[in-house]
Design an enzyme around this catalytic site. Structure first.
Site, mmCIF file in Angstrom:
data_model
loop_
_atom_site.group_PDB
_atom_site.id
_atom_site.type_symbol
_atom_site.label_atom_id
_atom_site.label_comp_id
_atom_site.label_asym_id
_atom_site.label_seq_id
_atom_site.Cartn_x
_atom_site.Cartn_y
_atom_site.Cartn_z
ATOM 1 N N HIS A 159 -50.248 -19.878 10.497
ATOM 2 C CA HIS A 159 -48.782 -19.086 10.416
ATOM 3 C C HIS A 159 -48.962 -18.371 11.573
ATOM 4 O O HIS A 159 -49.648 -17.438 11.786
ATOM 5 C CB HIS A 159 -48.508 -18.807 9.143
ATOM 6 N N PRO A 160 -47.560 -18.165 12.272
ATOM 7 C CA PRO A 160 -47.289 -17.199 13.270
ATOM 8 C C PRO A 160 -47.577 -15.837 12.861
ATOM 9 O O PRO A 160 -47.474 -14.854 13.491
ATOM 10 C CB PRO A 160 -46.336 -17.538 14.000
#
Length: 407
Positions: free
Chosen positions: A247-248
């Site tokens: 996930h960023p």
């Protein structure tokens, strides 16, 4: 056939049974769409109880009848998306077939099409003409670029809008080649937004008494689901790129390698991270300034990944998953499609159902994820129709002569 299919009732009659009642029972949908975006939308409507009458080209039918994989010459692609629908073959340039089509529209609640804008208008069946003749009819159009804007008349397929809509720019691994999302998310997203639009228009019609034009573009749908990518671009001014399986903005939130397989761990807040570290035998990690907050962990995601994976590789995936589950840390196995369909939770939610090819041969398909109290969610769904299978019955219902059967 997958072994878990043996659990289905042996007397299931997917070749003859009628669609189960649902919240949309009594709604009639005339379906002019083909391939995926439109048919996916009408499949959802059929699963919710609507009657869907699929209007196909004589002799050829929906393009997806010719798209594999095939079983005994029949398309599993077509079958899985068009289960529980009726089929009538009509040539909308033929005067007799136009009469049939217009009789269908007279009784229909919804018309769905996914042609390039302008195509149906040339036949006299665009929104302005139909709204004048059938003011209560809801007209839903799913197209590549919608019915407005400079690209509205351009052709599009799923991969075109995945590329144009930014999804492919954030999919894959850093430095890797352009990577398509593994399902036709451009078509499917457009289909789902089309359903939302249709349901909204049906609700509005109760008060207004008027049909509405529902205009859904595949490209718009790709923009709509970019979520965090747009937020990051809006704040930083930099277009985000691919990050692989992590996930960023939330860390650790990624796939990790164990001794025998990969698992996914999603520790979405500080308390979950502390619980995770306890399971991994790394109780001092949350006190490290590089990992003390989510922002710090995200800035040092690679370093944290290395530390965690070194621990995870000392044990088997099943052992770690059991310990993580006991500690309340969200985690799961990395499953292939067969494993996902056979998973007890998927089975318990009736998400692996049985439908059938037009000859009654069973086929596994995805179930309906919308569960509504008071309505059954059957484990079997009616079969997909043979081309023009319901012509005689539909003409009789409309009070029209049967005429010549379409090939």
């Amino acid at each position: 056939m997958n072994s878990f299919m043996d659990d289905f009732p042996q007397d299931s009659r997917t070749d003859t049974e009628a669609p189960a009642p649902g919240p949309l029972s009594g709604i009639t949908v005339v379906d002019l769409s083909r391939v995926l975006a439109g048919p996916y939308a009408t499949m959802v409507l059929a699963d919710l109880g609507a009657r869907v009458i699929k209007v196909e080209r004589p002799g050829e039918g929906d393009d997806s009848r010719g798209i594999g994989p095939f079983k005994d010459g029949k398309s599993a692609y077509f079958t899985s998306i068009n289960r529980g629908k009726q089929s009538i073959a009509l040539d909308l340039k033929d005067a007799g077939d136009r009469q049939v089509f217009e009789a269908l529209l007279q009784r229909a609640d919804v018309l769905v099409e996914n042609y390039r804008p302008g195509t149906i208008d040339k036949l006299g069946y665009g929104w302005p003409a139909l709204h004048e003749r059938y003011p209560q009819l809801i007209y839903a159009a799913a197209s590549g670029f919608g019915h407005s804007g400079p690209d509205s008349r351009k052709a599009a397929y799923d991969m075109v809008v995945q590329a144009m809509g930014g999804i492919m720019s954030v999919t894959g691994h850093p430095g890797g080649p352009p990577t398509r999302v593994g399902t036709s998310i451009g078509d499917i997203t457009a289909g789902l937004f089309t359903v939302i639009g249709i349901l909204s228009a049906l609700h509005d019609r109760r008060d207004s008494g008027s049909g509405r034009f529902v205009d859904v573009a595949m490209l718009d749908g790709q923009i709509a689901i970019l979520e965090n990518a747009i937020a990051r671009y809006a704040v930083t001014g930099e277009a985000p790129g691919p990050l692989g399986a992590r996930h960023p903005s939330i860390t650790p939130f990624a796939a990790f390698r164990c001794r025998d397989a990969h698992i996914v761990i999603a520790a979405g807040n500080d308390s979950l991270f502390r619980a995770l570290c306890d399971v991994l035998g790394l109780p001092d990690l949350p006190g490290n300034p590089r990992f003390a907050s989510n922002n710090a962990r995200s800035e040092n995601a690679e370093a944290l990944h290395t530390v965690m994976e070194a621990q995870l590789e000392t044990g088997d995936a099943a052992t770690w998953l059991a310990r993580l589950d006991e500690a309340g840390v969200p985690a799961g196995p990395l499953q292939d499609v067969g494993e996902a369909l056979a998973h007890p939770q998927v089975r318990a939610r009736n998400m692996a159902i049985r439908t059938a090819f037009e000859d009654g041969t069973p086929l596994t398909a995805a179930g309906n994820p919308v569960k509504i109290s008071g309505f059954d969610d059957p484990a079997t769904r009616p079969k997909a129709p043979a081309l023009d299978e319901h012509r005689a019955a539909i003409l009789a219902e409309l009070g029209l002569a049967s005429g010549t059967e379409q090939a």
